[in-house]
Design a protein around this motif. Structure first.
Motif, mmCIF file in Angstrom:
data_model
loop_
_atom_site.group_PDB
_atom_site.id
_atom_site.type_symbol
_atom_site.label_atom_id
_atom_site.label_comp_id
_atom_site.label_asym_id
_atom_site.label_seq_id
_atom_site.Cartn_x
_atom_site.Cartn_y
_atom_site.Cartn_z
ATOM 1 N N ASP A 1 40.164 47.247 52.959
ATOM 2 C CA ASP A 1 39.111 46.148 53.365
ATOM 3 C C ASP A 1 37.796 46.654 52.976
ATOM 4 O OD1 ASP A 1 38.627 44.615 56.471
ATOM 5 O OD2 ASP A 1 37.844 43.922 54.299
ATOM 6 N N GLY A 2 37.541 46.471 51.583
ATOM 7 C CA GLY A 2 36.019 47.057 51.225
ATOM 8 C C GLY A 2 35.986 48.365 51.164
ATOM 9 N N GLY A 3 34.652 49.009 51.483
ATOM 10 C CA GLY A 3 34.742 50.459 51.524
ATOM 11 C C GLY A 3 34.875 51.064 49.998
ATOM 12 N N VAL A 4 35.264 52.393 50.304
ATOM 13 C CA VAL A 4 35.184 53.230 49.159
ATOM 14 C C VAL A 4 36.419 52.940 48.221
ATOM 15 C CG1 VAL A 4 35.590 55.554 48.070
ATOM 16 C CG2 VAL A 4 34.122 55.241 50.224
ATOM 17 N N PRO A 5 37.546 52.577 48.530
ATOM 18 C CA PRO A 5 38.600 52.064 47.441
ATOM 19 C C PRO A 5 38.263 50.881 46.867
ATOM 20 C CG PRO A 5 39.541 52.968 49.813
ATOM 21 C CD PRO A 5 38.211 52.671 49.690
ATOM 22 N N ALA A 6 37.676 49.937 47.557
ATOM 23 C CA ALA A 6 37.335 48.617 46.826
ATOM 24 C C ALA A 6 36.218 48.946 45.604
ATOM 25 C CB ALA A 6 36.866 47.588 47.784
ATOM 26 N N LEU B 1 35.772 46.077 42.779
ATOM 27 C CA LEU B 1 35.941 44.816 43.487
ATOM 28 C C LEU B 1 35.272 45.164 44.970
ATOM 29 C CD1 LEU B 1 39.790 44.199 42.197
ATOM 30 C CD2 LEU B 1 37.302 43.047 41.598
ATOM 31 N N PRO B 2 34.110 45.150 45.215
ATOM 32 C CA PRO B 2 33.502 45.459 46.497
ATOM 33 C C PRO B 2 34.129 44.847 47.600
ATOM 34 C CG PRO B 2 31.783 45.104 45.018
ATOM 35 C CD PRO B 2 33.133 44.938 44.327
ATOM 36 N N GLY B 3 34.421 43.663 47.636
ATOM 37 C CA GLY B 3 34.775 42.814 48.661
ATOM 38 C C GLY B 3 36.418 42.772 48.910
ATOM 39 N N MET B 4 36.903 43.679 48.011
ATOM 40 C CA MET B 4 38.547 43.505 47.867
ATOM 41 C C MET B 4 39.335 43.743 48.978
ATOM 42 S SD MET B 4 40.959 45.982 45.536
ATOM 43 C CE MET B 4 41.736 47.156 46.575
ATOM 44 N N LYS B 5 40.177 42.932 49.624
ATOM 45 C CA LYS B 5 41.218 43.211 50.685
ATOM 46 C C LYS B 5 42.620 43.160 50.202
ATOM 47 C CE LYS B 5 38.063 41.128 54.068
ATOM 48 N NZ LYS B 5 38.094 40.064 55.139
ATOM 49 N N ALA B 6 43.269 44.203 50.474
ATOM 50 C CA ALA B 6 44.346 44.383 49.824
ATOM 51 C C ALA B 6 45.426 45.466 50.715
ATOM 52 C CB ALA B 6 44.516 44.937 48.632
ATOM 53 N N ALA C 1 46.262 33.066 38.764
ATOM 54 C CA ALA C 1 46.700 33.241 37.433
ATOM 55 C C ALA C 1 45.286 33.437 36.548
ATOM 56 C CB ALA C 1 47.301 32.146 36.725
ATOM 57 N N ASP C 2 44.346 33.172 37.176
ATOM 58 C CA ASP C 2 42.866 33.656 36.620
ATOM 59 C C ASP C 2 42.345 34.731 37.257
ATOM 60 O OD1 ASP C 2 40.392 33.849 35.813
ATOM 61 O OD2 ASP C 2 39.689 31.904 36.725
ATOM 62 N N PRO C 3 42.380 36.245 36.458
ATOM 63 C CA PRO C 3 41.915 37.445 37.035
ATOM 64 C C PRO C 3 40.453 37.354 37.225
ATOM 65 C CG PRO C 3 42.214 37.442 34.575
ATOM 66 C CD PRO C 3 42.580 36.054 35.095
ATOM 67 N N GLY C 4 39.677 36.177 37.086
ATOM 68 C CA GLY C 4 38.270 36.341 37.474
ATOM 69 C C GLY C 4 37.327 37.197 36.215
ATOM 70 N N SER C 5 36.379 37.423 36.396
ATOM 71 C CA SER C 5 35.544 37.779 35.419
ATOM 72 C C SER C 5 35.458 39.527 35.062
ATOM 73 C CB SER C 5 34.042 37.600 36.024
ATOM 74 O OG SER C 5 33.699 38.204 37.008
ATOM 75 N N HIS C 6 36.280 40.117 36.087
ATOM 76 C CA HIS C 6 36.603 41.421 35.830
ATOM 77 C C HIS C 6 36.889 41.871 34.354
ATOM 78 C CE1 HIS C 6 37.152 45.800 36.309
ATOM 79 N NE2 HIS C 6 36.361 45.961 37.189
ATOM 80 N N PRO C 7 36.362 42.843 33.600
ATOM 81 C CA PRO C 7 36.757 42.801 32.149
ATOM 82 C C PRO C 7 38.120 43.543 32.112
ATOM 83 C CG PRO C 7 35.135 44.659 32.772
ATOM 84 C CD PRO C 7 35.220 43.593 33.811
ATOM 85 N N THR C 8 38.603 44.046 32.910
ATOM 86 C CA THR C 8 39.951 44.957 32.759
ATOM 87 C C THR C 8 41.143 44.032 33.520
ATOM 88 O OG1 THR C 8 39.553 46.525 34.454
ATOM 89 C CG2 THR C 8 39.003 47.120 32.238
ATOM 90 N N ASN C 9 40.558 42.935 34.210
ATOM 91 C CA ASN C 9 41.696 42.302 34.904
ATOM 92 C C ASN C 9 42.356 43.022 36.014
ATOM 93 O OD1 ASN C 9 40.897 40.020 33.359
ATOM 94 N ND2 ASN C 9 42.574 40.627 31.799
ATOM 95 N N LEU C 10 41.648 43.764 36.876
ATOM 96 C CA LEU C 10 42.500 44.714 37.964
ATOM 97 C C LEU C 10 43.010 43.803 39.288
ATOM 98 C CD1 LEU C 10 40.114 47.824 38.270
ATOM 99 C CD2 LEU C 10 42.464 47.627 37.597
ATOM 100 N N ARG C 11 42.546 42.366 38.964
ATOM 101 C CA ARG C 11 43.319 41.450 39.988
ATOM 102 C C ARG C 11 44.226 40.702 39.735
ATOM 103 N NH1 ARG C 11 41.089 40.235 45.082
ATOM 104 N NH2 ARG C 11 41.938 38.196 45.351
#
Length: 143
Positions: free
Chosen positions: A29-34, A39-44, A71-81
């Motif tokens: 939920d954010g933090g170091v792993p995100a 993806l600083p706001g990542m929740k997973a 289906a749209d991975p967003g703007s991150h160049p390596t598509n980690l989402r």
């Protein structure tokens, strides 16, 4: 290897058929792993599955994003989402030496080093924008 999935339980059941067992579950939920993933706001939910009896250890990591990635991975160049393949991890004995070698050869580093569940980790951009990770483990301390 890390796979982004929409249905974690179904993926866990599938890999159980191949001898993998749930070893570690963490909520991101954010933090170091995100921040590490870029993806600083990542929740997973981050789920580690280990192949029983494998020497050296063999793991598959699952990521279930909240909300699920489309289906749209967003703007991150390596598509980690995106769903499906997320990144490939290579075990190394000396992450600093391998990092230096990669950087000296023009490979793009995507993250600073992170310590996570008794591992040193670092992400890089590979051919065709594929993300790969260096993993230095301390097997004596794995929990």
């Amino acid at each position: 290897m890390t796979i982004a999935v929409a249905d974690a339980e179904r993926a866990i059941a599938f890999f159980a058929l191949l001898g993998f067992r749930k070893q570690h579950v963490a909520t991101i939920d954010g933090g170091v792993p995100a921040r590490y993933m870029g993806l600083p706001g990542m929740k997973a939910q981050h789920i580690t599955l280990a192949l029983e009896g494998a020497v050296p250890p063999f793991e598959i990591q699952l990521l279930r994003f909240d909300p699920p990635g489309g289906a749209d991975p967003g703007s991150h160049p390596t598509n980690l989402r995106q769903r499906g393949f997320n990144h490939l991890g290579f075990r190394v004995d000396d992450i600093e030496a391998v990092t230096a070698q990669l950087l000296a050869n023009g490979v793009i580093m995507l993250s600073e080093e992170m310590d996570y569940i008794s591992r040193k980790l670092r992400l890089f951009e590979g051919p065709e924008g594929i993300t790969f990770e260096l993993v230095q483990r301390d097997d004596a301390v794995i929990k």
